[in-house]
Design an enzyme around this catalytic site. Structure first.
Site, PDB file in Angstrom:
ATOM      1  N   LYS A 201      -7.807 -32.547  -8.878  1.00  0.00           N
ATOM      2  CA  LYS A 201      -8.343 -32.151 -10.184  1.00  0.00           C
ATOM      3  C   LYS A 201      -7.270 -31.381 -10.945  1.00  0.00           C
ATOM      4  O   LYS A 201      -6.692 -30.432 -10.417  1.00  0.00           O
ATOM      5  CB  LYS A 201      -9.580 -31.271  -9.999  1.00  0.00           C
ATOM      6  CG  LYS A 201     -10.101 -30.642 -11.294  1.00  0.00           C
ATOM      7  CD  LYS A 201     -11.151 -29.587 -11.026  1.00  0.00           C
ATOM      8  CE  LYS A 201     -10.612 -28.386 -10.293  1.00  0.00           C
ATOM      9  NZ  LYS A 201      -9.719 -27.541 -11.157  1.00  0.00           N
TER      10      LYS A 201
ATOM     11  N   ASP B 296     -16.605 -26.263  -8.915  1.00  0.00           N
ATOM     12  CA  ASP B 296     -15.810 -27.455  -9.234  1.00  0.00           C
ATOM     13  C   ASP B 296     -16.380 -28.736  -8.626  1.00  0.00           C
ATOM     14  O   ASP B 296     -15.950 -29.835  -8.992  1.00  0.00           O
ATOM     15  CB  ASP B 296     -14.375 -27.282  -8.724  1.00  0.00           C
ATOM     16  CG  ASP B 296     -13.557 -26.340  -9.584  1.00  0.00           C
ATOM     17  OD1 ASP B 296     -14.044 -25.942 -10.663  1.00  0.00           O
ATOM     18  OD2 ASP B 296     -12.437 -25.991  -9.177  1.00  0.00           O
TER      19      ASP B 296
END
Length: 295
Positions: free
Chosen positions: A12, A143
Site C-alpha cells: 500500500k 488499513d
C-alpha cells in the site's frame, strides 16, 4: 490434487496523507490518496484440520508464526463464519512469502490480513455480507479495509471510508533504509492533529497532471517520522537525485519512501543506481496497480 488458493498482498502506497482530526478513542481522522504496487507479499492456502502458518521469504526473519496478524485474521473469520454456520472446512495451512519489510509504512501486515480474509473465503467456499466483512477487517486494523480491494482509493474517516479513484499507473521505486518506525510513536510526535484536507482531486488521467497535484499535497507524518528516523531524509534526497524523478515522498508512517519516475526504464535505472550506492537499503522498482487491473 490438493486444493491450493494463492492470494497476493500488494504494498500500500500513501501518495498523500493528511491528518485532519483526532477522536476520543485514539484513532486519527485521515484524508489520504492510496494506490497499491504490483510488488508485495504472497499467501498460499491449503485445506487442513487446524489453522497453521508457515513463514518464508527474504523479510520473514523478524516475524512470528504464532503471534501474527495473518493468524488473527484467520481465527476471526472462522469464528464469524462458525457463528453463521456457513463454514465447510475447519482449518487451513497458510504459507506467507514475505517480501515487504516489517513496520515500513506500506501496509504489509494489513495487506497480509486482507489477503487472508480473501483467500480463506475462497478456500472454505464461504460467504459473508459486506457490512460484516468490513467491520471484521476494521477490527484488525485501520488499513485492512482498503487492502481488501487493493485498488486506488480516496480514504477518509479512520480508514473505513473508501471511494475508488481512477488513477494512472505510476512507475515507482520503493526504498527503505532498514529502519523500523513505530506508527504510534510517529503519531505521538505529530505537532498538529487538525490539519487541512487534501485539495479537490484532479479530473485527469495523465501521470504528469497527477504528480503535479500530488506535489501540492502532503504526508503529515513525514516530519515526525524523520525526527525519529533521520535516514528517511537520506532516502528522499537519493530518490530526487536520480534522473526523471517526478515526485518523492514517504509512505504511511515510514520509513519506506517512494519515487515516481517518467517511465519503467527510468524507475529501473534509478533502482539499480540506488542499490549500488546504498547496498544496505531495501530497494524495489515496481509499478502501481490500475483500477481496471487490480491483480
Amino acid at each position: 490434487m490438493t486444493l491450493e488458493i494463492v492470494e497476493r498482498a500488494p504494498a500500500k502506497i500513501n501518495l498523500a496523507l493528511h491528518v485532519t482530526g483526532h477522536r476520543d478513542d485514539g484513532y486519527h481522522m485521515l484524508d489520504s490518496l492510496v494506490t497499491f504496487a504490483a510488488f508485495g507479499d504472497e499467501l498460499v492456502f491449503r485445506p487442513a484440520d487446524d489453522l497453521t502458518l508457515a513463514l518464508e521469504g527474504p523479510e520473514a526473519g523478524s516475524l512470528s508464526n504464532t503471534d501474527n496478524l495473518v493468524l488473527r485474521a484467520a481465527h476471526e473469520l472462522r469464528d464469524a463464519l462458525a457463528d453463521k454456520k456457513r463454514i465447510t472446512r475447519p482449518g487451513a495451512s497458510i504459507k506467507l512469502h514475505k517480501n515487504l519489510p516489517v513496520s515500513s509504512g506500506v501496509g504489509g501486515g494489513s495487506a497480509d490480513a486482507a489477503a487472508t480474509l480473501r483467500g480463506l473465503m475462497r478456500l472454505w467456499d464461504a460467504q459473508i455480507d459486506d457490512t460484516q466483512l468490513a467491520k471484521l477487517a476494521l477490527s484488525l486494523g485501520a488499513d485492512v479495509p482498503m487492502c481488501l480491494t487493493s485498488r486506488p482509493s480516496h480514504i477518509s474517516g479512520i480508514g473505513e471510508e473508501i471511494a475508488p479513484v481512477n488513477l494512472p499507473v505510476f512507475d515507482m521505486v520503493l526504498i527503505n533504509p532498514r529502519q523500523a518506525v513505530s506508527t504510534p510513536d510517529v503519531f505521538k510526535k505529530l505537532d498538529r492533529k487538525n490539519n487541512a484536507s487534501m485539495s479537490r482531486l484532479p479530473k485527469t488521467s495523465t501521470c504528469t497532471d497527477w504528480t503535479s497535484w500530488l506535489d501540492m499535497q502532503r504526508n503529515d507524518l513525514q516530519a515526525p517520522a524523520t525526527n525519529l528516523a533521520p535516514e528517511i531524509l537520506d532516502c528522499l534526497e537519493a530518490l530526487r537525485r536520480e534522473n526523471n524523478c517526478l515526485l518523492a515522498r514517504m509512505s504511511g508512517s515510514g520509513a519506506t519512501c517512494f519515487g515516481i519516475y517518467e517511465s519503467a526504464a527510468s524507475a529501473e535505472a534509478a533502482a539499480q543506481s540506488l542499490r549500488t550506492a546504498h547496498p544496505d537499503w531495501w530497494v524495489v522498482a515496481t509499478r502501481s496497480i490500475s483500477w481496471s487491473s487490480p491483480s
